[in-house]
Design an enzyme around this catalytic site. Structure first.
Site, PDB file in Angstrom:
ATOM      1  N   ASN A  82       0.843  -1.198   0.000  1.00  0.00           N
ATOM      2  CA  ASN A  82       0.000   0.000   0.000  1.00  0.00           C
ATOM      3  C   ASN A  82       0.876   1.246   0.000  1.00  0.00           C
ATOM      4  O   ASN A  82       2.099   1.157   0.019  1.00  0.00           O
ATOM      5  CB  ASN A  82      -0.953  -0.026   1.201  1.00  0.00           C
ATOM      6  CG  ASN A  82      -0.193  -0.076   2.506  1.00  0.00           C
ATOM      7  OD1 ASN A  82       0.520   0.854   2.853  1.00  0.00           O
ATOM      8  ND2 ASN A  82      -0.323  -1.188   3.226  1.00  0.00           N
ATOM      9  N   ASP A  90      -4.414  -5.969   4.923  1.00  0.00           N
ATOM     10  CA  ASP A  90      -5.448  -6.790   5.552  1.00  0.00           C
ATOM     11  C   ASP A  90      -5.419  -8.220   5.030  1.00  0.00           C
ATOM     12  O   ASP A  90      -5.785  -9.146   5.741  1.00  0.00           O
ATOM     13  CB  ASP A  90      -6.828  -6.175   5.299  1.00  0.00           C
ATOM     14  CG  ASP A  90      -7.008  -4.884   6.078  1.00  0.00           C
ATOM     15  OD1 ASP A  90      -6.591  -4.854   7.243  1.00  0.00           O
ATOM     16  OD2 ASP A  90      -7.536  -3.904   5.509  1.00  0.00           O
ATOM     17  N   PRO A 124      -3.192 -11.571  10.215  1.00  0.00           N
ATOM     18  CA  PRO A 124      -3.514 -11.349  11.628  1.00  0.00           C
ATOM     19  C   PRO A 124      -3.660  -9.849  11.880  1.00  0.00           C
ATOM     20  O   PRO A 124      -2.983  -9.043  11.234  1.00  0.00           O
ATOM     21  CB  PRO A 124      -2.284 -11.892  12.364  1.00  0.00           C
ATOM     22  CG  PRO A 124      -1.176 -11.895  11.352  1.00  0.00           C
ATOM     23  CD  PRO A 124      -1.840 -12.105  10.021  1.00  0.00           C
ATOM     24  N   ASP A 125      -4.551  -9.470  12.764  1.00  0.00           N
ATOM     25  CA  ASP A 125      -4.670  -8.073  13.167  1.00  0.00           C
ATOM     26  C   ASP A 125      -3.747  -7.878  14.369  1.00  0.00           C
ATOM     27  O   ASP A 125      -4.021  -8.378  15.464  1.00  0.00           O
ATOM     28  CB  ASP A 125      -6.121  -7.732  13.515  1.00  0.00           C
ATOM     29  CG  ASP A 125      -6.306  -6.239  13.702  1.00  0.00           C
ATOM     30  OD1 ASP A 125      -5.490  -5.625  14.428  1.00  0.00           O
ATOM     31  OD2 ASP A 125      -7.245  -5.671  13.125  1.00  0.00           O
ATOM     32  N   ILE A 126      -2.665  -7.160  14.142  1.00  0.00           N
ATOM     33  CA  ILE A 126      -1.624  -7.041  15.176  1.00  0.00           C
ATOM     34  C   ILE A 126      -2.154  -6.239  16.365  1.00  0.00           C
ATOM     35  O   ILE A 126      -2.015  -6.629  17.522  1.00  0.00           O
ATOM     36  CB  ILE A 126      -0.359  -6.395  14.581  1.00  0.00           C
ATOM     37  CG1 ILE A 126       0.100  -7.213  13.370  1.00  0.00           C
ATOM     38  CG2 ILE A 126       0.751  -6.310  15.609  1.00  0.00           C
ATOM     39  CD1 ILE A 126       1.109  -6.518  12.484  1.00  0.00           C
ATOM     40  N   PHE A 129      -4.252   3.578  15.207  1.00  0.00           N
ATOM     41  CA  PHE A 129      -4.673   4.638  14.300  1.00  0.00           C
ATOM     42  C   PHE A 129      -5.871   4.124  13.508  1.00  0.00           C
ATOM     43  O   PHE A 129      -5.971   2.929  13.236  1.00  0.00           O
ATOM     44  CB  PHE A 129      -3.549   5.001  13.322  1.00  0.00           C
ATOM     45  CG  PHE A 129      -2.538   5.952  13.904  1.00  0.00           C
ATOM     46  CD1 PHE A 129      -2.576   7.299  13.608  1.00  0.00           C
ATOM     47  CD2 PHE A 129      -1.550   5.488  14.755  1.00  0.00           C
ATOM     48  CE1 PHE A 129      -1.657   8.180  14.142  1.00  0.00           C
ATOM     49  CE2 PHE A 129      -0.619   6.363  15.303  1.00  0.00           C
ATOM     50  CZ  PHE A 129      -0.676   7.715  14.990  1.00  0.00           C
ATOM     51  N   LYS A 142     -14.087   0.974  15.904  1.00  0.00           N
ATOM     52  CA  LYS A 142     -12.820   0.239  15.754  1.00  0.00           C
ATOM     53  C   LYS A 142     -12.089   0.124  17.092  1.00  0.00           C
ATOM     54  O   LYS A 142     -11.516  -0.908  17.418  1.00  0.00           O
ATOM     55  CB  LYS A 142     -11.947   0.967  14.724  1.00  0.00           C
ATOM     56  CG  LYS A 142     -10.791   0.163  14.213  1.00  0.00           C
ATOM     57  CD  LYS A 142     -10.131   0.806  13.017  1.00  0.00           C
ATOM     58  CE  LYS A 142     -10.865   0.538  11.735  1.00  0.00           C
ATOM     59  NZ  LYS A 142     -10.211   1.102  10.565  1.00  0.00           N
ATOM     60  N   LYS A 158     -11.343  -3.574  18.420  1.00  0.00           N
ATOM     61  CA  LYS A 158      -9.962  -4.054  18.510  1.00  0.00           C
ATOM     62  C   LYS A 158      -9.485  -4.143  19.957  1.00  0.00           C
ATOM     63  O   LYS A 158      -8.492  -4.799  20.249  1.00  0.00           O
ATOM     64  CB  LYS A 158      -9.039  -3.153  17.709  1.00  0.00           C
ATOM     65  CG  LYS A 158      -9.411  -3.121  16.228  1.00  0.00           C
ATOM     66  CD  LYS A 158      -8.197  -2.911  15.382  1.00  0.00           C
ATOM     67  CE  LYS A 158      -8.588  -2.758  13.921  1.00  0.00           C
ATOM     68  NZ  LYS A 158      -7.466  -3.051  13.021  1.00  0.00           N
TER      69      LYS A 158
HETATM   70  O1  C5P Z   1      -6.514  -1.162   8.826  1.00  0.00           O
HETATM   71  P1  C5P Z   1      -7.272  -0.708  10.054  1.00  0.00           P
HETATM   72  O2  C5P Z   1      -8.060   0.518   9.840  1.00  0.00           O
HETATM   73  O3  C5P Z   1      -8.001  -1.820  10.719  1.00  0.00           O
HETATM   74  O4  C5P Z   1      -6.092  -0.267  11.048  1.00  0.00           O
HETATM   75  C1  C5P Z   1      -6.400   0.288  12.298  1.00  0.00           C
HETATM   76  C2  C5P Z   1      -5.269   0.074  13.253  1.00  0.00           C
HETATM   77  O5  C5P Z   1      -4.996  -1.318  13.359  1.00  0.00           O
HETATM   78  C3  C5P Z   1      -3.949   0.724  12.927  1.00  0.00           C
HETATM   79  O6  C5P Z   1      -3.398   1.182  14.158  1.00  0.00           O
HETATM   80  C4  C5P Z   1      -3.119  -0.404  12.343  1.00  0.00           C
HETATM   81  O7  C5P Z   1      -1.719  -0.215  12.608  1.00  0.00           O
HETATM   82  C5  C5P Z   1      -3.644  -1.608  13.090  1.00  0.00           C
HETATM   83  N1  C5P Z   1      -3.626  -2.854  12.328  1.00  0.00           N
HETATM   84  C6  C5P Z   1      -2.818  -3.886  12.731  1.00  0.00           C
HETATM   85  N2  C5P Z   1      -2.852  -5.092  12.061  1.00  0.00           N
HETATM   86  C7  C5P Z   1      -3.648  -5.255  10.998  1.00  0.00           C
HETATM   87  C8  C5P Z   1      -4.481  -4.222  10.562  1.00  0.00           C
HETATM   88  C9  C5P Z   1      -4.428  -3.034  11.242  1.00  0.00           C
HETATM   89  O8  C5P Z   1      -2.070  -3.714  13.709  1.00  0.00           O
HETATM   90  N3  C5P Z   1      -3.659  -6.430  10.365  1.00  0.00           N
END
Ligand code: C5P
Length: 403
Positions: free
Chosen positions: A208, A276, A304-306, A324, A338, A342
């Site tokens: 991206n 994503d 994975p969503d970190i 963010f 969000k 999260k």
């Molecule tokens: O992409 P998204 O809007 O969900 O991102 C929101 C937050 O989640 C950001 O702080 C981004 O660094 C984090 N994130 C992450 N791992 C992902 C997707 C997003 O840590 N796979």
């Protein structure tokens, strides 16, 4: 900037040792006192007389010099220091440090000190990328040793790649960050930044447009307030800040691994634009055109969503987790949702619609959302957003024990 600070500068035996002389000059320009320590090999590259003349101080080089031990032993040398800097840090010195060897003045000093140590590695790129050096660097980073560089570029041996010692000005900036006596002193903070790159085949990837500018600014601002920052970055367009521990990754899964390795931490800020999705099956060989005009399908699977993974940790969760939310529509309501979904404590919402010029630009306009309310910050530079966020984090964490 460094007035009243004392740096013990260990000069290792590499061709970059000549740059250490310039470093002495620049550190003194900033007001620091510099005590040079030369290894045996360093003396093949620069003379003790040059180091001593530039530092206007005695140079130390021999563990068994009784006179030195009488005047100022290695323990005393370390006691007097605010920071120990190793520049150039050769592969050999890093290996000794990682193993805890103490067979000359430099290595004994490094083993005997409880002061912070900043190393500026310099070596041939094959030595830098050798698994032994990789292991040693990982061990030292875990031990809390700070790194500046190495840079990538042309090297004295005629090759090109990572291994060049950082420029003296960058080392001075890293010294200043390491000595910053701010409200985040004693705090360890993990910051993610940049895009991730998800391979499709050996030559193609999904990525991206993130430049890494905001995450880099956050890391720099936290370090400037005295935090020890572990900066986990994807392939960003802007270089990482000086004075932080840099962990370079490519994919989301590597980023998650690196963040987990970096814990425990007092806070974590997730500024990376993590992809994503990734290709469900990475092809080992380059995907060919069929010649029949049919495009191959790339099946995607979720990364994975970190942020969510760390926010929902049952044990060892950083006490403050910040995310963010870059949105183009319904910015605030999406960001609020969000934050809850999260499980992070704070979320910085920003509008990244193309007309805002925020994505890839120098400015940002954010709203800080937390459990008790919201604060809309005026449009300002990404550096100022970072400074304000760092100050808010410092306020939230309060002083560290003994900090
Ligand atoms: O992409 P998204 O809007 O969900 O991102 C929101 C937050 O989640 C950001 O702080 C981004 O660094 C984090 N994130 C992450 N791992 C992902 C997707 C997003 O840590 N796979």
């Amino acid at each position: 900037m460094l007035a009243g600070k004392r740096v013990v500068l260990i000069i290792g035996g590499g061709i970059a040792a000549f740059k250490a002389l310039e470093l002495i000059r620049r550190l003194r320009e900033q007001g620091a006192g510099v005590t040079p320590v030369l290894t045996g090999a360093a003396q093949e590259f620069v003379t003790p007389l040059s180091a001593s003349a530039l530092a206007a101080e005695k140079v130390y080089r021999d563990l068994f010099d009784l006179n030195d031990e009488h005047e100022m032993g290695h323990i005393e040398l370390s006691r007097a220091a605010d920071l120990i800097v190793v520049a150039p840090a050769t592969a050999d010195l890093l290996a000794k440090m990682a193993a805890g060897l103490a067979n000359d003045l430099a290595s004994t000093l490094l083993l005997a000190t409880d002061k912070r140590v900043l190393v500026a590695p310099a070596m041939n790129l094959r030595m830098w990328t050798h698994p032994a050096t990789r292991r040693n660097v990982a061990t030292l980073a875990r031990d809390g040793v700070l790194f500046v560089g190495p840079d990538e570029g042309a090297m004295a041996c005629g090759e090109f790649g990572p291994g060049r010692m950082s420029e003296p000005a960058d080392i001075v900036a890293a010294v200043a960050a390491a000595l910053a006596d701010g409200p985040l002193k004693g705090r360890r903070i993990v910051v993610t930044s940049g895009p991730t790159r998800e391979p499709i085949d050996p030559v193609r990837y999904i990525a991206n447009r993130s430049s890494g500018a905001q995450g880099t600014a956050v890391a720099r601002a936290l370090a400037a307030l005295g935090a020890r920052v572990v900066f986990v970055t994807g392939p960003a367009r802007v270089p990482p800040p000086a004075g932080v521990e840099v962990v370079r990754v490519e994919t989301a899964r590597q980023m998650l691994d690196a963040v987990q390795q970096a814990l425990p931490a007092d806070a974590a800020v997730f500024a990376a634009a993590v992809a994503d999705w990734r290709a469900a099956h990475e092809s080992d060989s380059k995907i060919k055109k069929t010649g029949k005009g049919r495009a191959p399908g790339v099946e995607l699977t979720e990364n994975p969503d970190i942020l969510a993974t760390i926010s929902k940790m049952k044990e060892g969760r950083p006490p403050l987790v910040v995310g963010f939310a870059a949105e183009t529509d319904d910015v605030l309501s999406n960001a609020r949702a969000k934050r809850v979904r999260k499980g992070c404590d704070w979320i910085l919402a920003n509008d990244v619609s193309p007309e805002t010029g925020i994505m890839g630009g120098a400015q940002n306009a954010v709203t800080l959302i937390h459990a008790d309310g919201e604060e809309a910050w005026p449009r300002m530079s990404k550096d100022r957003v970072a400074a304000r966020l760092a100050a808010r984090i410092a306020g939230e964490l309060g002083p560290a024990d003994g900090g």
